[in-house]
Write an enzyme that holds these catalytic residues in place. Structure first.
Site, PDB file in Angstrom:
ATOM      1  N   CYS A 101      19.822  -1.429  22.936  1.00  0.00           N
ATOM      2  CA  CYS A 101      20.143  -1.323  21.505  1.00  0.00           C
ATOM      3  C   CYS A 101      21.584  -0.970  21.450  1.00  0.00           C
ATOM      4  O   CYS A 101      22.380  -1.122  20.281  1.00  0.00           O
ATOM      5  CB  CYS A 101      19.164  -0.244  21.054  1.00  0.00           C
ATOM      6  SG  CYS A 101      17.807  -0.892  20.677  1.00  0.00           S
ATOM      7  N   CYS A 132      12.747  -3.095  19.233  1.00  0.00           N
ATOM      8  CA  CYS A 132      13.116  -1.696  18.936  1.00  0.00           C
ATOM      9  C   CYS A 132      13.586  -1.475  17.321  1.00  0.00           C
ATOM     10  O   CYS A 132      13.784  -2.511  16.937  1.00  0.00           O
ATOM     11  CB  CYS A 132      14.343  -1.415  19.857  1.00  0.00           C
ATOM     12  SG  CYS A 132      14.017  -0.802  21.417  1.00  0.00           S
ATOM     13  N   GLU A 175      16.263  -0.372  16.026  1.00  0.00           N
ATOM     14  CA  GLU A 175      17.519  -0.636  15.960  1.00  0.00           C
ATOM     15  C   GLU A 175      17.840  -1.875  15.661  1.00  0.00           C
ATOM     16  O   GLU A 175      18.525  -2.638  14.854  1.00  0.00           O
ATOM     17  CB  GLU A 175      18.492  -0.124  16.996  1.00  0.00           C
ATOM     18  CG  GLU A 175      18.396   1.624  17.162  1.00  0.00           C
ATOM     19  CD  GLU A 175      17.312   1.920  18.217  1.00  0.00           C
ATOM     20  OE1 GLU A 175      16.199   1.246  18.252  1.00  0.00           O
ATOM     21  OE2 GLU A 175      17.662   2.957  18.943  1.00  0.00           O
ATOM     22  N   GLU A 210       5.668  -3.397  18.183  1.00  0.00           N
ATOM     23  CA  GLU A 210       5.361  -3.364  19.868  1.00  0.00           C
ATOM     24  C   GLU A 210       4.602  -4.850  19.782  1.00  0.00           C
ATOM     25  O   GLU A 210       4.037  -5.299  19.081  1.00  0.00           O
ATOM     26  CB  GLU A 210       4.652  -2.349  20.373  1.00  0.00           C
ATOM     27  CG  GLU A 210       5.617  -1.129  20.475  1.00  0.00           C
ATOM     28  CD  GLU A 210       5.048   0.223  21.116  1.00  0.00           C
ATOM     29  OE1 GLU A 210       3.813   0.137  21.360  1.00  0.00           O
ATOM     30  OE2 GLU A 210       5.758   0.898  21.499  1.00  0.00           O
ATOM     31  N   CYS A 237      17.959   2.802  23.609  1.00  0.00           N
ATOM     32  CA  CYS A 237      18.063   2.140  24.739  1.00  0.00           C
ATOM     33  C   CYS A 237      19.121   1.213  25.016  1.00  0.00           C
ATOM     34  O   CYS A 237      20.089   0.981  24.349  1.00  0.00           O
ATOM     35  CB  CYS A 237      16.825   1.263  25.063  1.00  0.00           C
ATOM     36  SG  CYS A 237      17.091  -0.371  24.138  1.00  0.00           S
ATOM     37  N   ASN A 254      10.141   0.220  15.280  1.00  0.00           N
ATOM     38  CA  ASN A 254       9.666  -0.650  16.458  1.00  0.00           C
ATOM     39  C   ASN A 254       8.350  -1.245  16.080  1.00  0.00           C
ATOM     40  O   ASN A 254       7.645  -0.907  15.396  1.00  0.00           O
ATOM     41  CB  ASN A 254       9.523   0.433  17.566  1.00  0.00           C
ATOM     42  CG  ASN A 254       9.076   1.732  17.551  1.00  0.00           C
ATOM     43  OD1 ASN A 254       8.667   2.057  16.513  1.00  0.00           O
ATOM     44  ND2 ASN A 254       8.213   1.991  18.707  1.00  0.00           N
TER      45      ASN A 254
HETATM   46  N1  THU Z   1      12.235   2.507  21.000  1.00  0.00           N
HETATM   47  C1  THU Z   1      12.830   2.133  20.081  1.00  0.00           C
HETATM   48  O1  THU Z   1      12.549   1.385  18.863  1.00  0.00           O
HETATM   49  N2  THU Z   1      14.353   2.714  19.724  1.00  0.00           N
HETATM   50  C2  THU Z   1      15.038   3.245  20.835  1.00  0.00           C
HETATM   51  O2  THU Z   1      15.947   3.956  20.578  1.00  0.00           O
HETATM   52  C3  THU Z   1      13.981   3.808  21.826  1.00  0.00           C
HETATM   53  C4  THU Z   1      12.826   3.246  22.278  1.00  0.00           C
HETATM   54  C5  THU Z   1      10.842   2.129  20.914  1.00  0.00           C
HETATM   55  C6  THU Z   1      10.677   0.801  21.841  1.00  0.00           C
HETATM   56  C7  THU Z   1       9.286   1.175  22.138  1.00  0.00           C
HETATM   57  O3  THU Z   1       8.299   0.233  21.121  1.00  0.00           O
HETATM   58  C8  THU Z   1       8.577   2.569  21.926  1.00  0.00           C
HETATM   59  O4  THU Z   1       9.952   3.162  21.445  1.00  0.00           O
HETATM   60  C9  THU Z   1       8.601   3.334  23.363  1.00  0.00           C
HETATM   61  O5  THU Z   1       9.564   3.029  24.406  1.00  0.00           O
END
Ligand code: THU
Length: 135
Positions: free
Chosen positions: A91, A55, A57, A46, A88, A44
């Protein structure tokens, strides 16, 4: 609890350490194996403008597509959560774009809890190209 594929697990575990998550502090690693057998990893990333974050994925899928591949055989996601983190909604749709209904999605915690499911179970009733055409 099934044993995760060691190569997918290693790839996702290693890339997770590169996650850029200064806001949530929640680092996620993902690895997808394409039908060719190659593994692509993503973490991920941000952003201070929160909705611009991506994310793990999405990163792994983008790496696969950038390498010229578009079919996912299986996926593994790992995070330091009490329970294996489900992808999520966005994803799930991204994975479904490139994976058949029987492709496996394996969710892992960093302390070894594993949950596996098929894409069809992860995203039942998913929107597909079929919904845009009338026979
Ligand atoms: N996140 C992912 O990268 N993948 C997931 O399947 C769930 C959430 C990340 C997004 C964000 O940077 C952090 O987790 C908190 O939501």
């Amino acid at each position: 609890m099934t044993n995760p594929d060691p190569n997918l697990l290693t790839a996702a575990t290693e890339v997770r350490l590169n996650a850029y998550a200064p806001y949530s502090k929640f680092r996620v690693g993902a690895a997808v194996r394409s039908v060719s057998g190659r593994i692509y990893a993503g973490c991920n990333v941000e952003n201070v403008a929160y909705p611009e974050g991506t994310c793990a994925e999405a990163g792994a899928i983008a790496a696969m597509v950038a390498a010229g591949e578009t079919r996912i055989a299986d996926v593994l996601v790992i995070a330091d959560s009490p329970d294996p983190v489900p992808p999520c909604g966005g994803c799930r749709q991204k994975i479904a774009e490139f994976a058949g209904p029987e492709a496996m999605v394996t969710l892992c915690t960093t302390d070894g809890v594993v949950r596996s499911m098929m894409v069809a179970d992860m995203l039942p009733g998913s929107f597909s190209a079929d919904h845009m055409t009338r026979a």
